[in-house]
Scaffold this motif. Structure first.
Motif, PDB file in Angstrom:
ATOM      1  N   HIS A 421      56.858   3.970 -32.054  1.00 54.03           N
ATOM      2  CA  HIS A 421      56.614   4.686 -30.810  1.00 54.03           C
ATOM      3  C   HIS A 421      55.272   4.374 -30.154  1.00 54.03           C
ATOM      4  N   ASN A 422      54.469   3.526 -30.742  1.00 53.34           N
ATOM      5  CA  ASN A 422      53.225   3.136 -30.072  1.00 53.34           C
ATOM      6  C   ASN A 422      53.542   2.414 -28.763  1.00 53.34           C
ATOM      7  N   GLY A 423      52.595   2.471 -27.835  1.00 53.83           N
ATOM      8  CA  GLY A 423      52.850   1.958 -26.501  1.00 53.83           C
ATOM      9  C   GLY A 423      53.302   0.521 -26.431  1.00 53.83           C
ATOM     10  N   ASP A 424      52.766  -0.356 -27.287  1.00 55.64           N
ATOM     11  CA  ASP A 424      53.104  -1.775 -27.245  1.00 55.64           C
ATOM     12  C   ASP A 424      54.190  -2.161 -28.247  1.00 55.64           C
ATOM     13  N   ALA A 425      54.773  -1.172 -28.915  1.00 57.92           N
ATOM     14  CA  ALA A 425      55.860  -1.465 -29.849  1.00 57.92           C
ATOM     15  C   ALA A 425      57.118  -1.847 -29.065  1.00 57.92           C
ATOM     16  N   HIS A 426      57.861  -2.823 -29.591  1.00 57.99           N
ATOM     17  CA  HIS A 426      59.125  -3.201 -28.972  1.00 57.99           C
ATOM     18  C   HIS A 426      60.179  -2.148 -29.297  1.00 57.99           C
ATOM     19  N   MET A 427      60.930  -1.753 -28.294  1.00 61.78           N
ATOM     20  CA  MET A 427      61.956  -0.735 -28.484  1.00 61.78           C
ATOM     21  C   MET A 427      63.109  -1.273 -29.324  1.00 61.78           C
ATOM     22  N   HIS A 434      61.610  -4.881 -24.873  1.00 58.66           N
ATOM     23  CA  HIS A 434      60.935  -3.969 -23.950  1.00 58.66           C
ATOM     24  C   HIS A 434      59.886  -3.174 -24.724  1.00 58.66           C
ATOM     25  N   ARG A 435      58.755  -2.904 -24.058  1.00 59.70           N
ATOM     26  CA  ARG A 435      57.700  -2.083 -24.656  1.00 59.70           C
ATOM     27  C   ARG A 435      57.690  -0.700 -23.996  1.00 59.70           C
ATOM     28  N   HIS A 436      57.340   0.311 -24.757  1.00 63.21           N
ATOM     29  CA  HIS A 436      57.369   1.689 -24.261  1.00 63.21           C
ATOM     30  C   HIS A 436      56.492   1.880 -23.028  1.00 63.21           C
ATOM     31  N   ARG A 437      55.268   1.386 -23.065  1.00 63.00           N
ATOM     32  CA  ARG A 437      54.337   1.676 -21.980  1.00 63.00           C
ATOM     33  C   ARG A 437      54.790   1.053 -20.655  1.00 63.00           C
ATOM     34  N   ASP A 438      55.630   0.024 -20.718  1.00 69.07           N
ATOM     35  CA  ASP A 438      56.113  -0.610 -19.492  1.00 69.07           C
ATOM     36  C   ASP A 438      57.089   0.275 -18.729  1.00 69.07           C
ATOM     37  N   PHE A 439      57.539   1.357 -19.359  1.00 73.15           N
ATOM     38  CA  PHE A 439      58.469   2.271 -18.702  1.00 73.15           C
ATOM     39  C   PHE A 439      57.877   3.674 -18.602  1.00 73.15           C
ATOM     40  N   PHE A 440      56.547   3.694 -18.678  1.00 70.30           N
ATOM     41  CA  PHE A 440      55.774   4.911 -18.436  1.00 70.30           C
ATOM     42  C   PHE A 440      55.298   4.849 -16.979  1.00 70.30           C
ATOM     43  N   ILE A 441      56.243   4.524 -16.096  1.00 64.27           N
ATOM     44  CA  ILE A 441      55.979   4.327 -14.666  1.00 64.27           C
ATOM     45  C   ILE A 441      57.095   4.979 -13.862  1.00 64.27           C
ATOM     46  N   SER A 442      56.878   5.142 -12.572  1.00 66.70           N
ATOM     47  CA  SER A 442      57.866   5.799 -11.717  1.00 66.70           C
ATOM     48  C   SER A 442      59.164   5.008 -11.644  1.00 66.70           C
ATOM     49  N   SER A 443      60.259   5.725 -11.508  1.00 69.66           N
ATOM     50  CA  SER A 443      61.562   5.079 -11.351  1.00 69.66           C
ATOM     51  C   SER A 443      61.597   4.199 -10.105  1.00 69.66           C
ATOM     52  N   LYS A 444      60.806   4.538  -9.096  1.00 73.66           N
ATOM     53  CA  LYS A 444      60.777   3.735  -7.886  1.00 73.66           C
ATOM     54  C   LYS A 444      60.309   2.314  -8.177  1.00 73.66           C
ATOM     55  N   ASP A 445      59.414   2.165  -9.142  1.00 74.15           N
ATOM     56  CA  ASP A 445      58.945   0.842  -9.534  1.00 74.15           C
ATOM     57  C   ASP A 445      60.011   0.075 -10.314  1.00 74.15           C
ATOM     58  N   LEU A 446      61.038   0.780 -10.760  1.00 71.18           N
ATOM     59  CA  LEU A 446      62.143   0.164 -11.497  1.00 71.18           C
ATOM     60  C   LEU A 446      63.409   0.063 -10.658  1.00 71.18           C
ATOM     61  N   GLY A 447      63.295   0.454  -9.378  1.00 70.19           N
ATOM     62  CA  GLY A 447      64.401   0.240  -8.451  1.00 70.19           C
ATOM     63  C   GLY A 447      65.406   1.349  -8.346  1.00 70.19           C
ATOM     64  N   TYR A 448      65.046   2.583  -8.721  1.00 70.17           N
ATOM     65  CA  TYR A 448      66.013   3.664  -8.537  1.00 70.17           C
ATOM     66  C   TYR A 448      65.315   4.977  -8.243  1.00 70.17           C
ATOM     67  N   GLU A 449      66.096   5.895  -7.697  1.00 70.74           N
ATOM     68  CA  GLU A 449      65.621   7.197  -7.232  1.00 70.74           C
ATOM     69  C   GLU A 449      66.677   8.243  -7.561  1.00 70.74           C
TER      70      GLU A 449
END
Length: 542
Positions: A421-427, A434-449
């Motif tokens: 579960h560390n931020g840079d651990a691969h899921m 994919h790394r956890h911290r890369d999806f600690f961002i808004s859904s808008k940055d990932l293309g959905y609302e």
């Protein structure tokens, strides 16, 4: 129906890409530990010739994890994916996928240049046609055996370090069921009953929300590719303050069977579904992995659950309390975390006080318990398609928190979280990585609302959809009725004008003559004699 059958048959042969890639499940690949399949566009590994990606060494950060899992080198999921592969595709630009054949989330087109924002909508606001399409898509992916990926049924040690591959074919839907099982299963320490239960690579820790976000995004991605419907989005069920399972109808996720309350109604497509990887206790007792075989019908019995664990479906106030917590995670970052947004939303922090290790389940976990069937088992919960609706709404609450507090990806815990579960651990067990911290961002940055997070006017337009569909269905009849009414009105007006010309001005005498023209003989008068004046409002009242 025959058109749908033909489409389903054709779509069974549409390629799909996820994990475990079939091309990486061979003895040769497992022995070399290099999962860099060719891209079909140019035949080169990872599409390197076309500049889509390259085959690189996997880098796994060596940050310490928490004490919840005290072992090392015993579980295939540790330092994912090094037990299976130490070289994978690293894609460039907007490309993604285990062979860089796909686009990153939010990008579309042949070369992944088209940026588009999709909207996940309230399932109860979908039109009748949209509801039917959603259910049909789910049934299609459940019935379509994947051509491009398989699931693992044995440990790497049982495979004799890759010399004896142990994989099984399953449907596109069941790959995701297996993934949810595999990431949350107990650690096998060797022999029957010898397992470690305090481990989960997607639950009970900071990665819970990012992991499930990626999980749903891949779900959406796979359904789009299989159906060719690039506008598809997973709908959500807003269960706040619900008195019961209002999506449990045969039109949607399946009503209760009149013969057995724990089964689904025969009128639902889902009543014929079978589950897999749902017998966690049995696997632990035998010290084995799920073998991906069918394990009986899908079960659900909403509301007939243990009231000592969950009193009712969560409320709006409880959701708002969770959103008021400013810390994403706290303390040991597990089920004991106090005043932790993640732990409270996940359901192990009290939904009114925020104190961890609550004896009652709240929010996310409460809904799972309330469903009282396949959904109430962590490892097997994805067998029930309500899982998707539920987790889409949980993800929307996560999105609200991210927008309210605007954390930086660097704020995600980078060490001492429970293993995986560390931020840079691969899921676990995603390929592509994919790394956890890369999806600690808004859904808008990932293309959905989410539709209910849109502005007021957009929300109104979205919620009017079903009513506009009804209007669209009946407008020809309304038009015909209007035309008939217009013709009748014109006819009456013409008759009135004709009568006026024929009988002259509006004297009382002429009016009486005019009435006589249209009057019908009264065979049995309602009121006679003096009663007419006493009850002059009788007919008006009627």
């Amino acid at each position: 129906m025959w058109q749908l059958a033909i489409i389903s048959f054709v779509l069974c042969f549409v390629p799909s890409y996820q994990q475990f890639p079939r091309l990486c499940a061979t003895r040769e690949v497992l022995r070399t530990k290099e999962c860099c399949p060719p891209w079909g566009g140019d035949g080169s590994p990872c599409g390197a010739t076309s500049g889509r990606g390259s085959c690189v060494d996997v880098e796994v950060p060596d940050r310490p994890h928490g004490p919840q899992y005290p072992f090392s080198g015993l579980d295939d999921r540790e330092k994912w994916p090094l037990v299976f592969f130490n070289r994978t595709c690293q894609c460039t630009g907007n490309f993604m996928g285990f062979n860089c054949a796909d686009c990153k989330f939010g990008y579309f087109g042949v070369n992944c240049y088209e940026r588009r924002e999709s909207v996940r909508r309230n399932i109860l606001h979908l039109s009748r046609a949209e509801k039917t399409r959603f259910v049909s898509y789910l049934n299609l992916v459940k019935q379509t055996v994947s051509r491009d990926y398989v699931v693992v049924t044995g440990t790497y040690q049982e495979m004799e370090n890759g010399s004896n591959p142990m994989f099984a074919d399953v449907s596109v839907y069941d790959v995701f069921v297996w993934m949810h099982y595999y990431v949350s299963r107990n650690a096998l320490l060797g022999g029957p009953g010898n397992v470690w239960t305090d481990v989960d690579f997607a639950h009970w820790a900071p990665g819970f929300l990012p992991w499930h976000r990626v999980y749903l995004l891949h779900w959406e991605h796979e359904i789009r590719k299989l159906t060719g419907d690039m506008s598809f989005t997973i709908p959500y069920w807003d269960w706040r303050d619900a008195q019961g399972c209002d999506v449990c109808t045969d039109e949607l996720m399946g009503d209760r069977s009149p013969h057995d309350p724990s089964l689904l109604s025969p009128g639902s497509l889902f009543s014929s579904w079978t589950v897999l990887c749902s017998r966690a206790e049995d696997y632990s007792n035998r010290g084995v992995l799920c073998n991906a075989e069918k394990e009986g019908p899908l079960r659900r019995n909403p509301g007939n659950h243990n009231r000592n664990v969950v009193e009712r479906i969560p409320t709006s106030a409880e959701v708002e309390f969770a959103l008021s917590l400013t810390d994403y995670d706290t303390g040991a970052m597990d089920r004991s975390a106090n005043m932790s947004f993640r732990n409270t939303l996940e359901g192990f922090g009290d939904s009114q006080t925020g104190i961890g290790n609550s004896p009652r389940r709240g929010l996310h976990a409460a809904l799972h318990v309330f469903m009282n069937g396949s959904m109430s088992s962590v490892q097997g919960s994805a067998n029930d398609p309500i899982f998707l609706l539920h987790h889409a709404f949980v993800d929307s609450i996560y999105e609200q928190w991210l927008r309210r507090y605007r954390p930086s990806p660097s704020d995600f815990p980078d060490s001492d979280a429970p293993i995986g579960h560390n931020g840079d651990a691969h899921m676990v067990p995603f390929l592509p990585l994919h790394r956890h911290r890369d999806f600690f961002i808004s859904s808008k940055d990932l293309g959905y609302e989410y539709s209910y997070l849109l502005d007021y006017n957009q929300r109104i337009a979205e919620s009017m959809g079903p009513y506009l569909e009804v209007l669209q269905d009946v407008w020809p009849w309304l038009l015909i009725a209007g035309l008939c009414g217009g013709i009748l009105a014109v006819s009456i007006a013409a008759a009135v004008l004709t009568a006026k010309r024929r009988y002259g001005g509006p004297s009382w005498q002429n009016v009486r003559k005019w009435r006589n023209v249209f009057a019908l003989p009264e065979r049995e008068p309602l009121i006679r004699g003096s009663e007419e004046t006493k009850h002059h409002n009788y007919q008006t009242a009627i």
